[in-house]
Design a protein around this motif. Sequence first.
Motif, PDB file in Angstrom:
ATOM      1  N   SER A  57     -26.505  33.939 -28.766  1.00  0.00           N
ATOM      2  CA  SER A  57     -25.894  32.769 -27.966  1.00  0.00           C
ATOM      3  C   SER A  57     -26.277  32.192 -26.871  1.00  0.00           C
ATOM      4  N   LYS A  58     -26.950  33.262 -25.907  1.00  0.00           N
ATOM      5  CA  LYS A  58     -27.547  32.664 -24.764  1.00  0.00           C
ATOM      6  C   LYS A  58     -28.914  32.535 -24.789  1.00  0.00           C
ATOM      7  N   ARG A  59     -29.734  33.165 -25.725  1.00  0.00           N
ATOM      8  CA  ARG A  59     -31.214  32.721 -25.961  1.00  0.00           C
ATOM      9  C   ARG A  59     -31.356  31.531 -26.854  1.00  0.00           C
ATOM     10  N   GLY A  60     -30.400  31.402 -27.773  1.00  0.00           N
ATOM     11  CA  GLY A  60     -30.745  30.093 -28.850  1.00  0.00           C
ATOM     12  C   GLY A  60     -30.962  30.826 -30.313  1.00  0.00           C
ATOM     13  N   PHE A  61     -31.194  30.025 -31.024  1.00  0.00           N
ATOM     14  CA  PHE A  61     -31.367  30.358 -32.569  1.00  0.00           C
ATOM     15  C   PHE A  61     -32.870  30.988 -32.779  1.00  0.00           C
ATOM     16  N   ASP A  62     -33.812  30.458 -32.158  1.00  0.00           N
ATOM     17  CA  ASP A  62     -35.371  31.211 -32.300  1.00  0.00           C
ATOM     18  C   ASP A  62     -35.270  32.763 -31.795  1.00  0.00           C
ATOM     19  N   SER A  63     -34.377  33.149 -31.102  1.00  0.00           N
ATOM     20  CA  SER A  63     -33.900  34.395 -30.716  1.00  0.00           C
ATOM     21  C   SER A  63     -33.621  35.445 -31.704  1.00  0.00           C
ATOM     22  N   ILE A  64     -33.430  35.027 -32.725  1.00  0.00           N
ATOM     23  CA  ILE A  64     -32.085  35.759 -33.723  1.00  0.00           C
ATOM     24  C   ILE A  64     -33.269  36.529 -34.809  1.00  0.00           C
ATOM     25  N   ASP A  65     -32.870  37.943 -34.871  1.00  0.00           N
ATOM     26  CA  ASP A  65     -33.765  38.822 -35.807  1.00  0.00           C
ATOM     27  C   ASP A  65     -33.553  38.205 -37.281  1.00  0.00           C
ATOM     28  N   PRO A  66     -34.648  38.139 -37.966  1.00  0.00           N
ATOM     29  CA  PRO A  66     -34.444  37.729 -39.309  1.00  0.00           C
ATOM     30  C   PRO A  66     -33.521  38.288 -40.255  1.00  0.00           C
ATOM     31  N   ASN A  67     -33.229  39.911 -39.935  1.00  0.00           N
ATOM     32  CA  ASN A  67     -32.178  40.536 -40.631  1.00  0.00           C
ATOM     33  C   ASN A  67     -30.810  40.264 -40.337  1.00  0.00           C
ATOM     34  N   ASP A  68     -30.829  39.999 -39.205  1.00  0.00           N
ATOM     35  CA  ASP A  68     -29.410  39.368 -38.785  1.00  0.00           C
ATOM     36  C   ASP A  68     -29.137  38.133 -39.278  1.00  0.00           C
ATOM     37  N   LEU A  69     -30.262  37.114 -39.018  1.00  0.00           N
ATOM     38  CA  LEU A  69     -30.132  35.675 -39.420  1.00  0.00           C
ATOM     39  C   LEU A  69     -29.682  35.512 -40.849  1.00  0.00           C
ATOM     40  N   ARG A  70     -30.353  36.225 -42.075  1.00  0.00           N
ATOM     41  CA  ARG A  70     -30.268  35.996 -42.996  1.00  0.00           C
ATOM     42  C   ARG A  70     -29.353  37.047 -43.952  1.00  0.00           C
ATOM     43  N   GLY A  71     -28.822  38.043 -43.116  1.00  0.00           N
ATOM     44  CA  GLY A  71     -28.242  39.263 -43.410  1.00  0.00           C
ATOM     45  C   GLY A  71     -26.925  39.483 -42.888  1.00  0.00           C
ATOM     46  N   ARG A  72     -27.090  40.156 -41.741  1.00  0.00           N
ATOM     47  CA  ARG A  72     -25.860  40.715 -41.077  1.00  0.00           C
ATOM     48  C   ARG A  72     -24.963  39.590 -40.715  1.00  0.00           C
ATOM     49  N   MET A  73     -25.387  38.532 -40.254  1.00  0.00           N
ATOM     50  CA  MET A  73     -24.501  37.449 -39.650  1.00  0.00           C
ATOM     51  C   MET A  73     -23.442  36.980 -40.500  1.00  0.00           C
ATOM     52  N   ARG A  74     -23.619  37.242 -41.980  1.00  0.00           N
ATOM     53  CA  ARG A  74     -22.905  36.987 -43.001  1.00  0.00           C
ATOM     54  C   ARG A  74     -21.439  37.772 -42.955  1.00  0.00           C
ATOM     55  N   TRP A  75     -21.545  39.020 -42.196  1.00  0.00           N
ATOM     56  CA  TRP A  75     -20.370  39.851 -42.027  1.00  0.00           C
ATOM     57  C   TRP A  75     -19.463  39.085 -41.296  1.00  0.00           C
ATOM     58  N   TRP A  76     -20.071  38.069 -40.381  1.00  0.00           N
ATOM     59  CA  TRP A  76     -18.849  37.583 -39.388  1.00  0.00           C
ATOM     60  C   TRP A  76     -18.988  35.725 -39.582  1.00  0.00           C
ATOM     61  N   GLY A  77     -19.192  35.716 -41.333  1.00  0.00           N
ATOM     62  CA  GLY A  77     -18.805  34.485 -41.910  1.00  0.00           C
ATOM     63  C   GLY A  77     -19.861  33.348 -41.475  1.00  0.00           C
ATOM     64  N   LEU A  78     -20.989  33.633 -41.077  1.00  0.00           N
ATOM     65  CA  LEU A  78     -22.193  32.698 -40.885  1.00  0.00           C
ATOM     66  C   LEU A  78     -23.532  32.646 -41.782  1.00  0.00           C
ATOM     67  N   TYR A  79     -23.543  31.618 -42.357  1.00  0.00           N
ATOM     68  CA  TYR A  79     -24.833  31.585 -43.193  1.00  0.00           C
ATOM     69  C   TYR A  79     -25.412  30.116 -42.530  1.00  0.00           C
ATOM     70  N   THR A  80     -26.996  30.293 -42.639  1.00  0.00           N
ATOM     71  CA  THR A  80     -27.796  29.213 -42.340  1.00  0.00           C
ATOM     72  C   THR A  80     -27.411  28.139 -43.102  1.00  0.00           C
ATOM     73  N   GLN A  81     -27.436  26.784 -42.873  1.00  0.00           N
ATOM     74  CA  GLN A  81     -27.280  25.660 -43.654  1.00  0.00           C
ATOM     75  C   GLN A  81     -28.661  25.046 -44.127  1.00  0.00           C
ATOM     76  N   ARG A  82     -28.754  24.365 -45.208  1.00  0.00           N
ATOM     77  CA  ARG A  82     -29.969  23.622 -45.488  1.00  0.00           C
ATOM     78  C   ARG A  82     -30.588  22.962 -44.664  1.00  0.00           C
ATOM     79  N   LYS A  83     -31.712  22.751 -44.495  1.00  0.00           N
ATOM     80  CA  LYS A  83     -32.400  21.740 -43.614  1.00  0.00           C
ATOM     81  C   LYS A  83     -32.255  20.476 -44.489  1.00  0.00           C
TER      82      LYS A  83
END
Length: 564
Positions: A57-83
Motif C-alpha cells: 500500500s506504500k510502494r504501489g501495485f508494481d511492488s506486489i510479489d506475483p504469488n501474493d498478487l494472483r494468490g494470497r491476496m485472495r485470502w483477504w478478498g482481493l482479485y485483480t480485475q480485467r484490464k
Amino acid sequence: MAATPQNPASAPRRKVSRHRGEGQWAMGHFTPLNGNEQFKKDDDGLNVRTRIETIYSKRGFDSIDPNDLRGRMRWWGLYTQRKPGIDGGKTAILEPEELDDKYFMLRVRIDGGRLTTQQLRVIGEISQEFARGSADVTDRQNIQLHWIRIEDVPEIWNRLEAVGLSTTEACGDTPRVVIGSPVAGIAEDEIIDGSWAIDEIHRRYIGSKEFSNLPRKFKSAISGSPLLDVVHEINDIAFVGVEHPEHGPGFDLWVGGGLSTNPKIGVRLGAWVPLDEVPDVWAGVIGIFRDYGYRRLRTRARLKFLVADWGAEKFRQVLEDEYLKRSLVDGPAPAEPVSRWRDHVGVHRQQDGNFYVGFAPRVGRVDGATLAKIADLAEAHGSGRVRTTVEQKMIVLDVAEDQVESLVEALEALDLTARPSTFRRGTMACTGIEYCKLAIVETKQRGSTLIDELERRLPEFDEPLTININGCPNACARIQVADIGLKGQLVLNDKGEQVEGFQVHLGGALGLEAGFGRKVRGLKVTSEELPDYVERVLRRFQAERADGERFAAWAARASEEALS
C-alpha cells in the motif's frame, strides 16, 4: 520343456513411474504438486495482510510479489480485475500479467446476508470514495466493489472493521462466506433459526489457520427456511432445516455440491444435526476436505470429487469415526419447498407482526449512492436491518404495517421494485467481461437489456422462471440449474463473423427435483439475437405446456425443434 529363466541383467528395463497420489495430506502426500499448493506451503495466505499494510500500500501495485498478487491476496478478498479493452477472444490466450489491470475487485464478506443500515451505508461510502461508485450484490450474499487501488486497501479495511465487517477469506482456498436464510429469526414459517451457528462458525474458524489452507474454496450454507432459500444442493456443505419426529427441529446434512465445469448435486448423509452441534459437524466436514481433499489437480480439488469417489456412506463413516468420534442421529429429508420462488421478494409478515420487504435490483447491479439511499430509506421507515439474498436481491426488515406502502413506493423511485415482473425477478448475471479476467462476454448490461425487452414483448408472462447469464464456463451465475442458463462464449453470426454469444442450457432446477439443464446439440445464440430467442422459446412453452406444467418439465420433454 520348461522355459529358461530370463537373465534379469539382460531384460529390458521397464520404466517405473512413481505414483504420488492425489496430494491428500491424510495419505502422507505433503509434497506440493502444483504452483498453488507451493505458494500456500511457502506462506499462509492470511499472512499477506501485513505485507499489504506495510509494503504494497506504500510502494504501489508494481511492488506486489506475483504469488501474493494472483494468490494470497485472495485470502483477504482481493482479485485483480480485467484490464479494459481486452476482448473475450484473448481471455484464454494472454498471460495473467497481460490481463491484470492495476485495480482490484474487493469482496465484502456478509455471512448470512445480514447487514445493519450503518454497515450498508459504510459500504456505500467506500464505494463512492474508493471504487468509482461500483457495487454488485452477488449470488452468495456478498457485495463486490471494483476499481480499488492497493494504496487505499488499509483505509477500507479500517472502515469496514469499525462497523463489524471484513473481507477475511472472502476469496481463496478458504471457508468462504457462510450463506444463510436472509429472514432467519423473523419469518413466520421458519423451522429453525440457524443464525447462532453461522456466528459461531465465524467466531471459531474464520481467519484461523486451522482451515486457511484447503485444496480449493469451501462453500457453506445454513438455513431453517421451508423455502430452501440457500441453494443447498450446490454447496460443499449445507444444513437444511427439518423437523425430526423424535428430536424436534434441527438440520439435515448435505455435502459435495458444486457447479463449474463438472456440476454435481450435493448428497444427503441421512444425518440430523441439532443447532448446537452444527459448528462441530461443519468443522468435521471441512477437516475431511483439508486432509483428504485432492490437491494434485486444481480441476479435481473441490470436495464434490471426493464425495463422488467415496459415496455418502463412507463419507459419513469417516466423519463420525475420525473427526466427531461419535455417531450422528439418522434424520428425515427436507419437505418440498412451499413456493417456486425462494428469494423473499415482496411484502411478508414477520413473527413479531411487522413486515419485511424484498426487492429486486437489476441483475444485482447497484452503486454506492444507491446503497446509501437504501440505508436511509430503511431507517426512515423504522428499520435498522437489511439483508442480501442468494438471488442478488435485498430485503428491508422490521417495517411497521403503516410504513410498508410508503417504503415500496420509495424503492420503486430508485428502480428497486418489490413487485417485479417475472423477468426482473428471475434474471441473474455474473460480473462478466467488464471486470472478470475469466470472462468471454459481457453479462450485466446484457441481462438488464434482456429484462426490458422481455417485459415489453411478453407483458402477461407470470410463470416463475429463472434466466441465469454467465460470462464463461465457470457457472458463477448457476447456469446449469436455471430454467434458461446462458454460458458465454464466442459464436458465429449469420455473416460468419465471430461475436459474443451463449451456449443455451434449458430446464435446470433446484429444489427436491434438482437437476441440470438440457443442452440441445449445436444450440447457440448471439448476444444480439438473445431477446428473440428467449421470446420464441417462451411462446412455444405457453402454446405447448400441459396444465400447471413448469418450464423445466416442458423443456425436458420438448422437441429439439421447439427449443431452437
